[in-house]
Write an enzyme that holds these catalytic residues in place. Structure first.
Site, PDB file in Angstrom:
ATOM      1  N   LYS A 296       0.830  -1.221   0.000  1.00  0.00           N
ATOM      2  CA  LYS A 296       0.000   0.000   0.000  1.00  0.00           C
ATOM      3  C   LYS A 296       0.862   1.268   0.000  1.00  0.00           C
ATOM      4  CE  LYS A 296      -4.079  -2.093   2.064  1.00  0.00           C
ATOM      5  NZ  LYS A 296      -5.149  -2.020   3.035  1.00  0.00           N
ATOM      6  N   ASP A 335     -10.274   1.992   1.622  1.00  0.00           N
ATOM      7  CA  ASP A 335     -10.431   1.393   2.957  1.00  0.00           C
ATOM      8  C   ASP A 335     -11.107   2.363   3.920  1.00  0.00           C
ATOM      9  OD1 ASP A 335      -9.272  -1.086   2.504  1.00  0.00           O
ATOM     10  OD2 ASP A 335      -7.247  -0.380   2.944  1.00  0.00           O
TER      11      ASP A 335
HETATM   12  P1  NAP Z   1      -1.141  -4.663  11.098  1.00  0.00           P
HETATM   13  O1  NAP Z   1      -0.717  -3.422  10.430  1.00  0.00           O
HETATM   14  O2  NAP Z   1      -0.212  -5.813  11.179  1.00  0.00           O
HETATM   15  O3  NAP Z   1      -1.607  -4.294  12.604  1.00  0.00           O
HETATM   16  C1  NAP Z   1      -1.996  -5.287  13.502  1.00  0.00           C
HETATM   17  C2  NAP Z   1      -2.486  -4.658  14.789  1.00  0.00           C
HETATM   18  O4  NAP Z   1      -2.965  -5.711  15.632  1.00  0.00           O
HETATM   19  C3  NAP Z   1      -1.378  -3.924  15.569  1.00  0.00           C
HETATM   20  O5  NAP Z   1      -1.951  -2.858  16.245  1.00  0.00           O
HETATM   21  C4  NAP Z   1      -0.908  -5.025  16.521  1.00  0.00           C
HETATM   22  O6  NAP Z   1      -0.329  -4.518  17.692  1.00  0.00           O
HETATM   23  C5  NAP Z   1      -2.224  -5.678  16.870  1.00  0.00           C
HETATM   24  N1  NAP Z   1      -2.052  -7.050  17.343  1.00  0.00           N
HETATM   25  C6  NAP Z   1      -1.640  -8.111  16.606  1.00  0.00           C
HETATM   26  N2  NAP Z   1      -1.611  -9.210  17.401  1.00  0.00           N
HETATM   27  C7  NAP Z   1      -1.985  -8.819  18.644  1.00  0.00           C
HETATM   28  C8  NAP Z   1      -2.151  -9.489  19.869  1.00  0.00           C
HETATM   29  N3  NAP Z   1      -1.919 -10.804  19.990  1.00  0.00           N
HETATM   30  N4  NAP Z   1      -2.559  -8.780  20.954  1.00  0.00           N
HETATM   31  C9  NAP Z   1      -2.811  -7.464  20.829  1.00  0.00           C
HETATM   32  N5  NAP Z   1      -2.662  -6.760  19.705  1.00  0.00           N
HETATM   33  C10 NAP Z   1      -2.260  -7.433  18.608  1.00  0.00           C
HETATM   34  O7  NAP Z   1      -2.474  -5.256  10.419  1.00  0.00           O
HETATM   35  P2  NAP Z   1      -3.633  -4.437   9.671  1.00  0.00           P
HETATM   36  O8  NAP Z   1      -3.373  -4.445   8.211  1.00  0.00           O
HETATM   37  O9  NAP Z   1      -3.866  -3.165  10.370  1.00  0.00           O
HETATM   38  O10 NAP Z   1      -4.864  -5.427   9.883  1.00  0.00           O
HETATM   39  C11 NAP Z   1      -5.481  -5.544  11.159  1.00  0.00           C
HETATM   40  C12 NAP Z   1      -6.759  -6.348  11.053  1.00  0.00           C
HETATM   41  O11 NAP Z   1      -7.683  -5.666  10.220  1.00  0.00           O
HETATM   42  C13 NAP Z   1      -6.546  -7.695  10.343  1.00  0.00           C
HETATM   43  O12 NAP Z   1      -6.408  -8.679  11.296  1.00  0.00           O
HETATM   44  C14 NAP Z   1      -7.791  -7.917   9.500  1.00  0.00           C
HETATM   45  O13 NAP Z   1      -8.637  -8.874  10.089  1.00  0.00           O
HETATM   46  C15 NAP Z   1      -8.479  -6.582   9.510  1.00  0.00           C
HETATM   47  N6  NAP Z   1      -8.639  -6.095   8.123  1.00  0.00           N
HETATM   48  C16 NAP Z   1      -9.892  -5.864   7.677  1.00  0.00           C
HETATM   49  C17 NAP Z   1     -10.096  -5.396   6.409  1.00  0.00           C
HETATM   50  C18 NAP Z   1     -11.491  -5.177   5.920  1.00  0.00           C
HETATM   51  O14 NAP Z   1     -11.665  -4.688   4.798  1.00  0.00           O
HETATM   52  N7  NAP Z   1     -12.487  -5.494   6.697  1.00  0.00           N
HETATM   53  C19 NAP Z   1      -9.017  -5.124   5.577  1.00  0.00           C
HETATM   54  C20 NAP Z   1      -7.735  -5.357   6.062  1.00  0.00           C
HETATM   55  C21 NAP Z   1      -7.567  -5.846   7.339  1.00  0.00           C
HETATM   56  P3  NAP Z   1       1.246  -4.174  17.773  1.00  0.00           P
HETATM   57  O15 NAP Z   1       1.386  -2.786  17.197  1.00  0.00           O
HETATM   58  O16 NAP Z   1       1.547  -4.237  19.206  1.00  0.00           O
HETATM   59  O17 NAP Z   1       1.947  -5.211  16.972  1.00  0.00           O
END
Ligand code: NAP
Length: 509
Positions: A296, A335
């Protein structure tokens, strides 16, 4: 001339690797039922590849047949003497096989008679002068030229399409591996002789080969010379829901378009190299890309900040690229708009109604960034909770929000809570980023996770009497906006929603 070849009705060929003649015959009938136009009998996969087996197989096949008996030296299973192998293929020709596949390292004088598919395979993954290889194969004037090589990148798959397009004879060029899917799926667009598929993923006869069902889902029957191509650039890409959702929308509106999974390795150089190859091949008719993690930011840098809207610049990422006829690039972030729409629709308000609302955002990753930027734009009061406090702090400073450690979540008090962490996502579906007691103080809970569609967090929020919003709606809406950007047509939202739900049910992992 490119694309003007004899025999240009491209065949969907089921490659069959059964161990016995009865199983092979049964597989032939299944292939016919699943819409194959031709079968490739991989005689080298038979336990006993002998002439008696051939008589059974070739007496009344339900579809035209390619007889192949690939030796180990060319990636097949046949371990016997070369003379036995060639005798088997000669017998297949005598018994009426429509085509005989023979490798180009067999001396011309030893080759069987009949309609020959002259094939060359290279599993090394090393780049070579494929044009010279094709020229050499074509110079021998077989009925069909076939080249299969391992694709390191999508650029190799684009090159495979170019080779088919430029070959004066009926040809198949297959870029093997996940990065090569484009060359298999677009065979009809470039007038290839055929493209191979398997009956099931376990029975694939080459890396990256899709099943007949998958080929049909990638709109095989609708692809022609003018088909516009779209796709999702990601790594890995096999799990992506986007092809199912976008192809269902193309189907619904009867558009001459297809959407493909495009494996682009994680680095910025890989993304740039891929886009360079796309722009150097205007005949590919690639008109748009969805871009996911980790591309992205790379996509925004490539398109250039001047070619995206203000919020996308603030977020620092785009998920959509539109490619003009002349190769002009424009970037969009669907998004944040999809997240806003999903939330506001559930609350029955316009985005302006978010002003002064207290929102707790859980997480500080890519999705949180898009959500926080959008909420800040509409002047919501935002508190960001994250496992790694420094990331929450950094995001909060950028958008005028507050930051708290994740340990404060049980005590939080907000009208709206939005989960942007991956806590509760498949397969760890019993986990929740916030406990029931904290949710009792909320009115609306939005979980951006879409797999599963109803997370543990949403179940608890429902118990607490909150309005709930799932991530499936956000996913479908971001795809719908992409569809509208690319096609200028209203997206068929219910069809896209259903395609997403079906895809999740069929394959939740
Ligand atoms: P990302 O950039 O990797 O961020 C992940 C986030 O989750 C970070 O804040 C991370 O915290 C936290 N996290 C991960 N494991 C954790 C745990 N065990 N305990 C507490 N916090 C935890 O991922 P992203 O791209 O933002 O995606 C996040 C979620 O959004 C995905 O899991 C997905 O299901 C959802 N998503 C939805 C859509 C949609 O269109 N609906 C699209 C994309 C993603 P840290 O900073 O501490 O690592």
């Amino acid at each position: 001339m490119a694309g003007m070849k004899p025999n240009c009705a491209t065949a969907l060929i089921a490659s069959l690797t059964e161990a016995t003649p009865p199983a092979m015959l049964m597989a032939c009938r299944q292939a016919a039922d699943q819409g194959a136009d031709m079968v490739e009998l991989r005689l080298d996969s038979l336990e006993h590849p002998i002439a008696a087996a051939l008589a059974q197989l070739l007496s009344q096949p339900p579809l035209p047949v390619i007889a192949t008996c690939r030796p180990v030296r060319q990636g097949g299973f046949f371990k016997g003497p070369e003379e036995q192998r060639l005798a088997l293929l000669r017998e297949a020709s005598r018994l009426g096989a429509n085509y005989i596949d023979i490798e180009d390292d067999v001396p011309p004088g030893d080759r069987p008679r009949g309609q020959i598919i002259l094939s060359h395979h290279d599993f090394s993954g090393q780049p070579r002068d494929w044009q010279a290889v094709m020229k050499n194969l074509a110079a021998q004037k077989p009925a069909v030229v076939k080249l299969a090589f391992t694709a390191g990148t999508c650029q190799d798959a684009i090159e495979a399409c170019r080779l088919v397009r430029d070959c004066p004879l009926p040809a198949m060029v297959l870029a093997m591996g996940e990065a090569g899917i484009l060359s298999r799926a677009l065979a009809r667009k470039f007038g290839a002789f055929g493209s191979f598929a398997s009956l099931s993923a376990e029975r694939a006869s080459a890396p990256g080969q899709l099943t007949l069902t998958q080929m049909k889902q990638l709109r095989w029957d609708h692809i022609g010379p003018a088909t516009k191509v779209y796709g999702v650039a990601a790594c890995p890409v096999g799990h992506s829901m986007s092809p199912a959702v976008h192809n269902a929308a193309f189907d619904e509106l009867g558009l001459d378009a297809v959407y493909l999974p495009l494996r682009v390795e994680p680095s910025e150089e890989a993304f740039d190299g891929f886009l360079d190859a796309v722009l150097a091949a205007p005949w590919l008719d690639m008109r748009g890309l969805s871009v996911t993690v980790p591309h992205k930011e790379h996509a925004l840098a490539r398109v250039g900040p001047a070619k995206v809207d203000e919020l996308s610049r603030a977020i620092g990422a785009i998920n959509t690229v539109r490619i003009g006829r002349g190769g002009e690039l424009e970037g969009f972030n669907t998004d944040y708009a999809a997240a806003l729409e999903s939330l506001c629709q559930a609350m029955g308000i316009e985005p302006a109604g978010l002003a002064d609302k207290s929102v707790g955002v859980l997480g500080a990753g890519g999705v949180a960034r898009a959500v926080v930027a959008a909420l800040a734009h509409y002047q919501a009061r935002i508190t960001i909770y994250n496992r790694t406090p420094s990331r929450a702090q950094e995001l909060a400073e950028r958008f005028g929000a507050q930051a708290c450690p994740a340990g404060d979540i049980p005590a939080m008090e907000h009208e709206i809570v939005i989960n942007c962490t991956s806590v509760g996502m498949h397969p760890r579906v019993s986990e929740t980023p916030a406990p029931l007691e904290a949710l009792r103080r909320c009115r609306v809970v939005f979980d951006t996770i879409y797999n599963p569609p109803t997370t543990r967090l949403l179940e608890l929020a429902r118990q607490a009497g909150c309005t709930i919003v799932g991530g499936l709606e956000m996913f479908v809406r971001q795809a719908a906006r992409q569809f509208e950007i690319w096609t200028d047509r209203p997206a068929p939202l219910p069809v896209m929603r259903q395609a997403m739900a079906d895809r999740l049910e069929a394959n939740p992992s």
